[in-house]
Design a protein around this motif. Sequence first.
Motif, short mmCIF file in Angstrom:
data_model
loop_
_atom_site.label_atom_id
_atom_site.label_comp_id
_atom_site.label_asym_id
_atom_site.label_seq_id
_atom_site.Cartn_x
_atom_site.Cartn_y
_atom_site.Cartn_z
N CYS A 11 0.84 -1.20 0.00
CA CYS A 11 0.00 0.00 0.00
C CYS A 11 0.88 1.25 0.00
O CYS A 11 1.80 1.38 0.81
CB CYS A 11 -0.90 -0.02 1.24
SG CYS A 11 -1.92 1.47 1.43
N PRO A 18 0.14 -1.09 8.21
CA PRO A 18 -1.26 -0.72 8.15
C PRO A 18 -1.93 -0.42 9.48
O PRO A 18 -2.96 0.24 9.51
CB PRO A 18 -1.92 -1.94 7.52
CG PRO A 18 -1.06 -3.06 7.96
CD PRO A 18 0.34 -2.51 7.97
N CYS A 40 -5.07 1.78 8.43
CA CYS A 40 -4.94 2.57 7.22
C CYS A 40 -6.28 2.58 6.49
O CYS A 40 -6.85 1.53 6.22
CB CYS A 40 -3.86 1.96 6.32
SG CYS A 40 -3.71 2.76 4.70
N CYS A 43 -6.07 0.73 2.69
CA CYS A 43 -6.00 -0.73 2.54
C CYS A 43 -6.79 -1.47 3.61
O CYS A 43 -6.82 -2.70 3.63
CB CYS A 43 -4.55 -1.19 2.55
SG CYS A 43 -3.70 -0.93 4.13
N THR A 46 -4.73 -4.11 5.79
CA THR A 46 -4.08 -5.29 5.22
C THR A 46 -2.62 -5.04 4.87
O THR A 46 -1.83 -5.97 4.84
CB THR A 46 -4.81 -5.77 3.95
OG1 THR A 46 -4.72 -4.74 2.96
CG2 THR A 46 -6.25 -6.10 4.23
N HIS A 48 -1.58 -4.16 1.95
CA HIS A 48 -1.39 -4.41 0.53
C HIS A 48 -2.39 -3.61 -0.29
O HIS A 48 -3.54 -3.43 0.12
CB HIS A 48 -1.57 -5.89 0.20
CG HIS A 48 -0.55 -6.75 0.87
ND1 HIS A 48 0.75 -6.83 0.46
CD2 HIS A 48 -0.66 -7.55 1.96
CE1 HIS A 48 1.41 -7.65 1.25
NE2 HIS A 48 0.58 -8.10 2.17
N ALA A 49 -1.95 -3.15 -1.43
CA ALA A 49 -2.82 -2.40 -2.32
C ALA A 49 -3.59 -3.36 -3.21
O ALA A 49 -3.09 -4.43 -3.58
CB ALA A 49 -2.00 -1.44 -3.18
N THR A 50 -4.79 -2.98 -3.56
CA THR A 50 -5.55 -3.78 -4.50
C THR A 50 -5.24 -3.28 -5.90
O THR A 50 -4.82 -2.14 -6.09
CB THR A 50 -7.06 -3.67 -4.23
OG1 THR A 50 -7.43 -2.30 -4.28
CG2 THR A 50 -7.42 -4.23 -2.87
#
Length: 60
Positions: A11, A18, A40, A43, A46, A48-50
């Motif tokens: 992310c 996060p 966060c 995200c 998590t 992580h970015a989608t």
Amino acid sequence: MPQHTPTRPICANCDGFPTVTITTGQTTPDGQRQTITAHCPACHGTGHATAARAHTRIGA
């Protein structure tokens, strides 16, 4: 043969960190610091970015 999981992008808003714990400045009756947890908003905790959604043009 080992299976490798593809890495997910980190992310960009939280750089992979996060969840943070923030002290409120107050103490509990037993003397410990009172804290709150913040995640966060990009995200949702998590780290992580989608994948970005692709925009398509419909019509002329």
